[in-house]
Scaffold this motif. Sequence first.
Motif, PDB file in Angstrom:
ATOM      1  N   ASP A 412       9.497  13.759  13.442  1.00  0.00           N
ATOM      2  CA  ASP A 412       9.128  13.376  12.077  1.00  0.00           C
ATOM      3  C   ASP A 412       7.631  13.107  11.993  1.00  0.00           C
ATOM      4  O   ASP A 412       6.978  12.743  12.980  1.00  0.00           O
ATOM      5  N   VAL A 413       7.088  13.261  10.809  1.00  0.00           N
ATOM      6  CA  VAL A 413       5.665  13.040  10.567  1.00  0.00           C
ATOM      7  C   VAL A 413       5.503  11.760   9.759  1.00  0.00           C
ATOM      8  O   VAL A 413       6.186  11.560   8.748  1.00  0.00           O
ATOM      9  N   MET A 414       4.614  10.864  10.224  1.00  0.00           N
ATOM     10  CA  MET A 414       4.323   9.617   9.532  1.00  0.00           C
ATOM     11  C   MET A 414       2.931   9.722   8.897  1.00  0.00           C
ATOM     12  O   MET A 414       1.975  10.131   9.555  1.00  0.00           O
ATOM     13  N   TYR A 415       2.857   9.327   7.625  1.00  0.00           N
ATOM     14  CA  TYR A 415       1.614   9.390   6.873  1.00  0.00           C
ATOM     15  C   TYR A 415       1.150   7.977   6.521  1.00  0.00           C
ATOM     16  O   TYR A 415       1.957   7.046   6.432  1.00  0.00           O
ATOM     17  N   SER A 416      -0.135   7.845   6.304  1.00  0.00           N
ATOM     18  CA  SER A 416      -0.734   6.574   5.898  1.00  0.00           C
ATOM     19  C   SER A 416      -1.714   6.843   4.769  1.00  0.00           C
ATOM     20  O   SER A 416      -2.522   7.775   4.849  1.00  0.00           O
ATOM     21  N   GLY A 417      -1.636   6.026   3.712  1.00  0.00           N
ATOM     22  CA  GLY A 417      -2.551   6.190   2.589  1.00  0.00           C
ATOM     23  C   GLY A 417      -1.841   6.078   1.265  1.00  0.00           C
ATOM     24  O   GLY A 417      -0.600   5.976   1.184  1.00  0.00           O
ATOM     25  N   LEU A 430       0.460  -1.936  -1.164  1.00  0.00           N
ATOM     26  CA  LEU A 430       1.527  -2.459  -2.007  1.00  0.00           C
ATOM     27  C   LEU A 430       1.409  -1.954  -3.437  1.00  0.00           C
ATOM     28  O   LEU A 430       2.425  -1.813  -4.139  1.00  0.00           O
ATOM     29  N   SER A 431       0.214  -1.670  -3.878  1.00  0.00           N
ATOM     30  CA  SER A 431       0.024  -1.178  -5.244  1.00  0.00           C
ATOM     31  C   SER A 431       0.629   0.200  -5.451  1.00  0.00           C
ATOM     32  O   SER A 431       0.911   0.586  -6.589  1.00  0.00           O
ATOM     33  N   ALA A 432       0.835   0.974  -4.380  1.00  0.00           N
ATOM     34  CA  ALA A 432       1.375   2.327  -4.484  1.00  0.00           C
ATOM     35  C   ALA A 432       2.858   2.401  -4.147  1.00  0.00           C
ATOM     36  O   ALA A 432       3.424   3.498  -4.132  1.00  0.00           O
ATOM     37  N   ILE A 433       3.500   1.272  -3.885  1.00  0.00           N
ATOM     38  CA  ILE A 433       4.910   1.249  -3.497  1.00  0.00           C
ATOM     39  C   ILE A 433       5.736   0.836  -4.707  1.00  0.00           C
ATOM     40  O   ILE A 433       5.397  -0.139  -5.391  1.00  0.00           O
ATOM     41  N   PRO A 434       6.828   1.532  -5.022  1.00  0.00           N
ATOM     42  CA  PRO A 434       7.671   1.147  -6.160  1.00  0.00           C
ATOM     43  C   PRO A 434       8.323  -0.224  -5.946  1.00  0.00           C
ATOM     44  O   PRO A 434       8.626  -0.629  -4.817  1.00  0.00           O
ATOM     45  N   VAL A 435       8.552  -0.915  -7.039  1.00  0.00           N
ATOM     46  CA  VAL A 435       9.193  -2.230  -6.987  1.00  0.00           C
ATOM     47  C   VAL A 435      10.635  -2.056  -6.522  1.00  0.00           C
ATOM     48  O   VAL A 435      11.349  -1.127  -6.932  1.00  0.00           O
ATOM     49  N   LYS A 464       7.698  -7.738  -7.297  1.00  0.00           N
ATOM     50  CA  LYS A 464       6.926  -7.627  -8.522  1.00  0.00           C
ATOM     51  C   LYS A 464       5.491  -7.261  -8.182  1.00  0.00           C
ATOM     52  O   LYS A 464       4.974  -7.655  -7.146  1.00  0.00           O
ATOM     53  N   LYS A 465       4.854  -6.509  -9.078  1.00  0.00           N
ATOM     54  CA  LYS A 465       3.436  -6.187  -8.961  1.00  0.00           C
ATOM     55  C   LYS A 465       2.726  -6.669 -10.224  1.00  0.00           C
ATOM     56  O   LYS A 465       3.092  -6.279 -11.341  1.00  0.00           O
ATOM     57  N   GLY A 466       1.739  -7.563 -10.035  1.00  0.00           N
ATOM     58  CA  GLY A 466       1.035  -8.128 -11.182  1.00  0.00           C
ATOM     59  C   GLY A 466      -0.283  -7.447 -11.457  1.00  0.00           C
ATOM     60  O   GLY A 466      -0.794  -6.644 -10.653  1.00  0.00           O
ATOM     61  N   ASP A 467      -0.846  -7.798 -12.613  1.00  0.00           N
ATOM     62  CA  ASP A 467      -2.138  -7.234 -13.007  1.00  0.00           C
ATOM     63  C   ASP A 467      -3.316  -8.002 -12.413  1.00  0.00           C
ATOM     64  O   ASP A 467      -4.466  -7.583 -12.583  1.00  0.00           O
ATOM     65  N   ASP A 468      -3.039  -9.118 -11.744  1.00  0.00           N
ATOM     66  CA  ASP A 468      -4.111  -9.941 -11.183  1.00  0.00           C
ATOM     67  C   ASP A 468      -4.473  -9.528  -9.768  1.00  0.00           C
ATOM     68  O   ASP A 468      -5.226 -10.235  -9.086  1.00  0.00           O
ATOM     69  N   GLY A 469      -3.933  -8.393  -9.280  1.00  0.00           N
ATOM     70  CA  GLY A 469      -4.254  -7.931  -7.934  1.00  0.00           C
ATOM     71  C   GLY A 469      -3.335  -8.465  -6.858  1.00  0.00           C
ATOM     72  O   GLY A 469      -3.598  -8.248  -5.671  1.00  0.00           O
ATOM     73  N   LEU A 484      -1.878  -9.798  -1.520  1.00  0.00           N
ATOM     74  CA  LEU A 484      -2.825  -8.905  -2.181  1.00  0.00           C
ATOM     75  C   LEU A 484      -2.261  -7.488  -2.268  1.00  0.00           C
ATOM     76  O   LEU A 484      -1.677  -6.971  -1.306  1.00  0.00           O
ATOM     77  N   SER A 485      -2.455  -6.869  -3.431  1.00  0.00           N
ATOM     78  CA  SER A 485      -1.923  -5.520  -3.623  1.00  0.00           C
ATOM     79  C   SER A 485      -2.632  -4.495  -2.762  1.00  0.00           C
ATOM     80  O   SER A 485      -2.126  -3.388  -2.562  1.00  0.00           O
ATOM     81  N   ARG A 486      -3.812  -4.832  -2.238  1.00  0.00           N
ATOM     82  CA  ARG A 486      -4.534  -3.899  -1.369  1.00  0.00           C
ATOM     83  C   ARG A 486      -4.013  -3.912   0.064  1.00  0.00           C
ATOM     84  O   ARG A 486      -4.415  -3.072   0.874  1.00  0.00           O
ATOM     85  N   CYS A 487      -3.155  -4.862   0.390  1.00  0.00           N
ATOM     86  CA  CYS A 487      -2.603  -4.941   1.752  1.00  0.00           C
ATOM     87  C   CYS A 487      -1.628  -3.793   1.994  1.00  0.00           C
ATOM     88  O   CYS A 487      -0.896  -3.362   1.094  1.00  0.00           O
ATOM     89  N   MET A 488      -1.604  -3.324   3.239  1.00  0.00           N
ATOM     90  CA  MET A 488      -0.743  -2.202   3.613  1.00  0.00           C
ATOM     91  C   MET A 488       0.635  -2.703   4.012  1.00  0.00           C
ATOM     92  O   MET A 488       0.794  -3.819   4.515  1.00  0.00           O
TER      93      MET A 488
END
Length: 576
Positions: A412-417, A430-435, A464-469, A484-488
């Motif tokens: 299998d191939v694992m991707y990051s990004g 976290l910002s790119a992952i569905p709730v 939940k994903k908020g608008d405050d980051g 933080l939504s920028r965390c992986m």
Amino acid sequence: MHAQCSPPSPPAAGDATLPAASTRAVRPLTEEETKVVFEKLHKFIGKNIKALVERGDQPYCLRLQKNRVFYVREDIMRRATNVARDKLVALGTCIGKFTHGGKFRVTIGALDVLAQYAKYKVWVKPSTEMQFLYGNHVLKNGLGRITENTPSYTGVVVYSMSDVPLGFGVTAKSTSECRAADPNAIVVFHQADCGEYLRAEDELHEQAATHLAMLLRKLAAGLRNAPAWQQAVAERLASATLCSTSGRASESPGTNAHAAHCCLYAASPYRRYLSPTCLGMLSRFASSNASGLKAYKPTTPGFRGRVITSRKDLWKGGPFKPLTEGLSRSGGRNSQGIITARHRGGGHRKVYRELDLARGEGTTAAVVQRLEYDPNRTAHIALVKHKDTEPGVALRQQYSYYLAPQGVQEGDVMYSGVDAPILPGNSLPLSAIPVGTAIHNVELRPGQGGQLGRAAGTSCTLVKKGDDGYAVVKLPSGEQRLVLSRCMATIGVLSNPQNKNVKLGKAGATRWSGRRPRVRGVAMNSVDHPHGGGRGKSKGRISQTPWGKPTKGYRTRSNPRTDWAIRMSRHKAART
């Protein structure tokens, strides 16, 4: 009984399909052998022996083949005399065998027969069912019910609280003695249980699958006048079962195929041709292969009850050396030599595997080379090779170790990004992952590496994903926390979910992992522990640590700096 010369007839309830050897003739029992068998069965069913032979539906008889005793209907026995030895596939139910000393031993195949006519019964609690199925005796604290006026040293059938027969044994204490017995006293000695089908899986797999395929072939031949769908199902099942037992390249694929065919046959319209014992055996094949646990035969006291997670699908060799380093043991002492972590020391020597827990957005796609066992953590790890690496680069930069989630296999191939697909093993912000997605290896600070959800079989949930980051993540403990939504985070549930069901079996196995014995506080002197001292087993106060801190329900968390990030504590989540 099934033969190639006549259409198959459905076996009666209680019959199980067992192979009849073609090298030895099936003969009636002698008078002495019959007496020994009936004396043994009398301990379990008492005067119901007469009903065992002279049944209301049809008469049954006992037959001996080699050293095994079979319980079979008389009409089937008469029909079997017209079948050649090499054409006879199955005959009756094996209820026991004679030892070399001439004693008769009841085997697990007799459970269906004994359960119908049992005189004395024992019911065990749900927490004790698994212990009994792994070959352990029944203790007083695991006893649910027992038949009134049950004497000691008599045969009993062991049931679950839902009246499912689990096995049989011999009582160590009578009903009256059980009421006054110590909670850790043995009340029933184990003799046989349904778990033997799991412990003897390697031996039963080939035999059961081969004979099942032959029966299905004969069943398909006997359904010439049946509807077309019945003939097609029987033929398909027979072909699939034969394919799963011939030419297996490895243990895992054949076993999984056999488990799937067993489930398919047990759920098919032809399950009426199988006894409860045979159906149970087929379901146990499927559940044991899918459970991920490995049970040992009780050849030693340490193996009795020992259950570990199966590693048959993992890499059999050593770790990838460029990604390893030596691991020194501290024995629980700090740099000044003071013990800061008690009960540490010893243990097997380990090599530390360096894991890439950060997996930033600049990480290239990686191909899974193999799945490995890691002694330093409960979850499995995956060795991956990064794509698009320049030639001549050091091996440490070409390969990495990742946490292996469930569903990831070799190749299998694992991707990051941000653009990575939502599949197990891929790492995204976290910002790119569905709730509602199950995630693991969640970072608390961007680029620091995953810190949450790294144990075997665990996962976090993006709530939940908020608008405050910030995003709300639910941890395995039930706590909901702002991240933080920028965390992986990595998609999926971590591997080795059966790690919570591991039973070490003996104290020495704990020492192998570097854990030393713990001394109870009530066994110490009063100067060494708040529970110590006094006469007998007196504690005299609530449960406390050696330094006087309460241990049950006492809140010890004191970190106001991060209280703002906790949206719901695990204590409140447990109450809701």
